[in-house]
Design a protein around this motif. Sequence first.
Motif, PDB file in Angstrom:
ATOM      1  N   PRO A 183      -8.594   5.885  -3.303  1.00 13.06           N
ATOM      2  CA  PRO A 183      -9.616   5.148  -4.058  1.00 13.06           C
ATOM      3  C   PRO A 183     -10.645   4.498  -3.145  1.00 13.06           C
ATOM      4  O   PRO A 183     -10.377   4.213  -1.979  1.00 13.06           O
ATOM      5  CB  PRO A 183      -8.785   4.091  -4.803  1.00 13.06           C
ATOM      6  CG  PRO A 183      -7.579   3.900  -3.959  1.00 13.06           C
ATOM      7  CD  PRO A 183      -7.278   5.243  -3.368  1.00 13.06           C
ATOM      8  N   THR A 215      -1.516  -1.947 -13.093  1.00 12.12           N
ATOM      9  CA  THR A 215      -2.284  -1.614 -11.897  1.00 12.12           C
ATOM     10  C   THR A 215      -1.727  -0.366 -11.226  1.00 12.12           C
ATOM     11  O   THR A 215      -2.486   0.513 -10.798  1.00 12.12           O
ATOM     12  CB  THR A 215      -2.255  -2.782 -10.895  1.00 12.12           C
ATOM     13  OG1 THR A 215      -2.777  -3.957 -11.527  1.00 12.12           O
ATOM     14  CG2 THR A 215      -3.080  -2.460  -9.657  1.00 12.12           C
ATOM     15  N   THR A 269      -5.536   7.671 -10.279  1.00 12.31           N
ATOM     16  CA  THR A 269      -6.570   7.929  -9.269  1.00 12.31           C
ATOM     17  C   THR A 269      -6.100   8.981  -8.274  1.00 12.31           C
ATOM     18  O   THR A 269      -6.823   9.913  -7.930  1.00 12.31           O
ATOM     19  CB  THR A 269      -6.929   6.631  -8.520  1.00 12.31           C
ATOM     20  OG1 THR A 269      -7.423   5.669  -9.444  1.00 12.31           O
ATOM     21  CG2 THR A 269      -7.998   6.904  -7.458  1.00 12.31           C
ATOM     22  N   ILE A 279      -4.462  -0.345   0.210  1.00 15.71           N
ATOM     23  CA  ILE A 279      -5.448  -0.400  -0.874  1.00 15.71           C
ATOM     24  C   ILE A 279      -5.649  -1.851  -1.291  1.00 15.71           C
ATOM     25  O   ILE A 279      -4.675  -2.578  -1.512  1.00 15.71           O
ATOM     26  CB  ILE A 279      -4.959   0.416  -2.079  1.00 15.71           C
ATOM     27  CG1 ILE A 279      -4.696   1.866  -1.647  1.00 15.71           C
ATOM     28  CG2 ILE A 279      -5.955   0.378  -3.221  1.00 15.71           C
ATOM     29  CD1 ILE A 279      -3.981   2.679  -2.677  1.00 15.71           C
ATOM     30  N   LEU A 281      -3.829   3.158 -10.544  1.00 15.29           N
ATOM     31  CA  LEU A 281      -3.990   3.731  -9.214  1.00 15.29           C
ATOM     32  C   LEU A 281      -3.288   5.086  -9.111  1.00 15.29           C
ATOM     33  O   LEU A 281      -3.760   5.987  -8.414  1.00 15.29           O
ATOM     34  CB  LEU A 281      -3.442   2.773  -8.164  1.00 15.29           C
ATOM     35  CG  LEU A 281      -4.248   1.495  -7.963  1.00 15.29           C
ATOM     36  CD1 LEU A 281      -3.513   0.518  -7.054  1.00 15.29           C
ATOM     37  CD2 LEU A 281      -5.625   1.817  -7.377  1.00 15.29           C
ATOM     38  N   THR A 339     -10.320   1.817   0.132  1.00  8.03           N
ATOM     39  CA  THR A 339      -9.121   1.999   0.950  1.00  8.03           C
ATOM     40  C   THR A 339      -9.370   1.472   2.360  1.00  8.03           C
ATOM     41  O   THR A 339     -10.387   1.768   2.976  1.00  8.03           O
ATOM     42  CB  THR A 339      -8.719   3.484   1.004  1.00  8.03           C
ATOM     43  OG1 THR A 339      -8.391   3.929  -0.313  1.00  8.03           O
ATOM     44  CG2 THR A 339      -7.517   3.685   1.912  1.00  8.03           C
TER      45      THR A 339
END
Length: 264
Positions: free
Chosen positions: A41, A201, A208, A117, A205, A44
């Motif tokens: 993402p 969350t 992603t 991240i 992610l 990073t």
Amino acid sequence: MSKLSVVVSLFILSSFSSLYAQANTPETMVFSPPYLKQGLPTGTMAYLRLPNPWGLIAAPNQNTFKDALQASATVTATSKIRYNMQTRIFDKLPANTQPLLRLLNSHLVSPIEAALIPADDPRVKLPYLALGFTTDIRDMKTFGELLVQLTASAKEIGLVSPITEKGMAVLVMANIPIYVKFFPETGRCLAMGGMMLDIVTFTRLMKTFEEQKTRIVLPEAEVDSGGQGLFLWLDAQRLMPLVTADMLPEERAEMALTGLNKLS
């Protein structure tokens, strides 16, 4: 954005061993490319890839050694060494080391990837740590049993929630939650931990990474086209505030003089 990119390519022609299970046989050493780097993402901070020694041999780059490393005689000889190392050395080590050794030496068919991240919550100063790798396991039960054995043999890590039918599990380490997702269709595993990390969350992610849309181009293609070698990438501009957070003003000034946050 100013970036510091450190690329190290490691090529090893040495022999370890493994009791190759399930999808792989001694005659067909199938290794998977890294997948985490394809979906990093935006934001990073760092990316690290630790090579699987067998991946360096079984998935060579397009170089002079390619034909020799892919030859059936090389694959067969290497597989025999793997098997002998497993049965004559690793299987004789203490029982509490066996689950981890089985994962790393028998089931792992890719490098191990790690990424830092930024946390979503502004109250959390430390980034989340994501880990990704691919195994030769293709069923939920087998992976779940291995996860139970791993946590039972590691005092620092506890199993909060065993793996579900959807491949989700929750671990804890030093009061930090670690979410795990296993994909039986590919053998991939994604784990992520961090202060105040929640399932919402993690799920976002995770999607992603699943999209495999390159948001950050890592400068390694010309160095390691096979994606199996040791690789480190750092975003100095994002990491510097984290590194200098507990420093005294004069120490920060000295760090600034090095110019690390201006390297690209």
